[in-house]
Design an enzyme around this catalytic site. Sequence first.
Site, short mmCIF file in Angstrom:
data_model
loop_
_atom_site.label_atom_id
_atom_site.label_comp_id
_atom_site.label_asym_id
_atom_site.label_seq_id
_atom_site.Cartn_x
_atom_site.Cartn_y
_atom_site.Cartn_z
N GLN A 146 -5.00 -0.17 -0.73
CA GLN A 146 -3.94 -0.97 -0.11
C GLN A 146 -3.02 -1.58 -1.19
O GLN A 146 -2.86 -0.98 -2.24
CB GLN A 146 -4.51 -2.05 0.81
CG GLN A 146 -5.12 -1.52 2.10
CD GLN A 146 -6.57 -1.13 1.98
OE1 GLN A 146 -7.34 -1.83 1.35
NE2 GLN A 146 -6.94 -0.03 2.58
N GLY A 202 1.33 5.19 -4.10
CA GLY A 202 1.09 6.42 -4.88
C GLY A 202 0.01 6.18 -5.92
O GLY A 202 -0.03 6.86 -6.95
N LYS A 203 -0.87 5.24 -5.63
CA LYS A 203 -1.96 4.92 -6.59
C LYS A 203 -2.82 6.15 -6.85
O LYS A 203 -3.28 6.35 -7.97
CB LYS A 203 -2.85 3.79 -6.03
CG LYS A 203 -2.15 2.45 -5.93
CD LYS A 203 -3.07 1.40 -5.36
CE LYS A 203 -3.42 1.60 -3.90
NZ LYS A 203 -2.29 1.54 -2.96
N GLY A 228 -6.31 6.14 2.14
CA GLY A 228 -6.49 7.59 2.04
C GLY A 228 -5.50 8.17 1.07
O GLY A 228 -4.36 7.72 1.01
N HIS A 229 -5.95 9.08 0.26
CA HIS A 229 -4.97 9.82 -0.52
C HIS A 229 -5.35 11.28 -0.67
O HIS A 229 -6.50 11.66 -0.56
CB HIS A 229 -4.64 9.16 -1.85
CG HIS A 229 -5.81 8.86 -2.70
ND1 HIS A 229 -6.30 7.60 -2.85
CD2 HIS A 229 -6.57 9.67 -3.43
CE1 HIS A 229 -7.33 7.65 -3.64
NE2 HIS A 229 -7.52 8.88 -4.02
N GLY A 286 0.83 -1.21 0.00
CA GLY A 286 0.00 0.00 0.00
C GLY A 286 0.86 1.25 0.00
O GLY A 286 2.10 1.17 0.07
N ASP A 287 0.20 2.40 -0.13
CA ASP A 287 0.88 3.71 -0.13
C ASP A 287 1.90 3.84 -1.26
O ASP A 287 2.90 4.53 -1.13
CB ASP A 287 1.57 3.98 1.22
CG ASP A 287 0.63 3.78 2.37
OD1 ASP A 287 -0.50 4.27 2.29
OD2 ASP A 287 1.02 3.12 3.37
N LYS A 311 7.92 7.95 -7.03
CA LYS A 311 8.86 8.56 -6.08
C LYS A 311 10.32 8.22 -6.35
O LYS A 311 11.10 8.06 -5.41
CB LYS A 311 8.47 8.16 -4.65
CG LYS A 311 7.14 8.78 -4.20
CD LYS A 311 6.81 8.42 -2.78
CE LYS A 311 6.95 9.59 -1.84
NZ LYS A 311 6.37 9.36 -0.51
N PRO A 333 4.14 6.83 11.14
CA PRO A 333 5.35 6.76 10.32
C PRO A 333 5.41 5.43 9.59
O PRO A 333 5.02 4.40 10.14
CB PRO A 333 6.49 6.85 11.35
CG PRO A 333 5.87 6.62 12.67
CD PRO A 333 4.41 6.89 12.58
N LYS A 364 -2.19 9.24 -7.21
CA LYS A 364 -1.70 10.13 -8.27
C LYS A 364 -1.94 9.50 -9.65
O LYS A 364 -2.39 10.18 -10.57
CB LYS A 364 -0.20 10.40 -8.05
CG LYS A 364 0.36 11.28 -9.11
CD LYS A 364 1.80 11.67 -8.86
CE LYS A 364 2.31 12.37 -10.11
NZ LYS A 364 3.70 12.75 -10.00
N ARG A 416 -22.38 -13.49 7.31
CA ARG A 416 -23.75 -13.27 6.84
C ARG A 416 -24.64 -12.53 7.82
O ARG A 416 -25.84 -12.76 7.90
CB ARG A 416 -24.37 -14.60 6.40
CG ARG A 416 -23.69 -15.15 5.17
CD ARG A 416 -23.78 -16.62 5.05
NE ARG A 416 -23.07 -17.29 6.12
CZ ARG A 416 -23.00 -18.59 6.27
NH1 ARG A 416 -23.63 -19.37 5.42
NH2 ARG A 416 -22.31 -19.13 7.25
#
Length: 422
Positions: A222, A14-15, A39-40, A11-12, A329, A302, A17, A141
């Site tokens: 994720q 940069g999806k 979250g982005h 995850g994280d 990045k 972090p 962008k 269920r």
Amino acid sequence: MNTVIVGTQWGDEGKGKIIDILSQKVDYIVRYQGGNNAGHTVVVGKKEYIFHLIPSGILHPGKICCIGNGVVIDPEVLLHELADLRKNGVDFSKRFKISSLAHLIMPYHKNLDQLRETKRKNKIGTTGRGIGPCYADKINRCGIRMIDLLNPDIFREKLKDNLKEKNEIFRKVYQHPGFSFEKIYRQYLDYGNLFGAYISNTALLLNKAIENKKDILLEGAQGTFLDIDFGTYPFVTSSSATSGGACIGTGISPVKIDKVVGVCKAYTTRVGEGPFPTEFAREFGEFMRDKGNEFGATTGRPRRCGWFDAVMCQESVMLNGIAELAIMKIDVLDGLKKIKICTAYKYKGKIFKEFPHDFEVLSKAIPVYKEMAGWPHQDNKPSSFKELHPNARIYLAQLQSLLKAKITMVSVGQARKDTIMI
Ligand code: IMP
């Protein structure tokens, strides 16, 4: 063309962008799994938007944005995001849709998530947003879905049934007073009224769009190694973050998916607990965390940082059927003398070239690195592949050859314009 976007690491990547860039070329954008654990941040002019649930494509006028059935929704968070859009004059009334089959995160899910975590000996490091307990109820269920909010009788029965069992667990296992039926019932019916206009059969809507030759972007949250099946279990999230989840979470058949784009950070990060073979030693890790501003968009935690792990990403390419890669990045690696890529793991004298399922191997493996020359800091952001420093180009060529997927995008900074299209 129907394209799935997946994270290839933890995850994280940069999806957000890449989704923002690719959203411009499609008609529909659909989120297919996860919840507000993701979250982005999207910056448009001077305004910064933080999205946890709504596809950021909503900022592009005319695009239809859906929250698919595979997503779990915290109504309070959704309400905030909608209010923020309204406040900023974004007109979404006719182009925002919520699947009637999406499950709801209830107040007891959030408490259960946090209480379970405090009791666990080996903590997962969840975001505490109720994601796991909500998906557990779905599989058990007894979950409550968006459509239930539109039928007060059905909702009443389901909520009563749930609270009867859950309040007992809260009291007896967690010494927690439990939850009042009336309060949740009223509050969630109000949500039903507020969301009613957006709740629809999104699977039907999307399949009709495909019939009409519209283009769809299916957005995963994720990453592959947080996937409930293929991730580093149990240190994973509770949904299918891999490309297969895109079909289950939207109602679009696998035969209608044309392409999978994998998003990879040029190095590796992970939030929360769990094995991380290429993790940097503490001091260098902190240096790289600050350099890359590696702090969670959702919890501010972090992120742990490490070298690029090709063993992991090769597995990702295979599991997701990735044809194209976006490398994110790469500018964060500017200024390093040496850069390493992990090409295998070593454990008890044995070399592992494939991602091991044995938790002991994964936790204790020593990475086998290919060391490469770094490159200096680039004063001007390169705007084409040719403008990248030759050593950065060699690094990318090495990644491409190891992963056997074509690199079509390279991100060299936060802004939309800092993206090299190859
Ligand atoms: P949960 O999804 O809140 O249950 O958390 C399970 C694990 O997934 C934890 O290690 C979280 O830190 C991680 N996780 C969940 N969502 C994200 C994300 O969007 N980015 C990175 N890690 C995540």
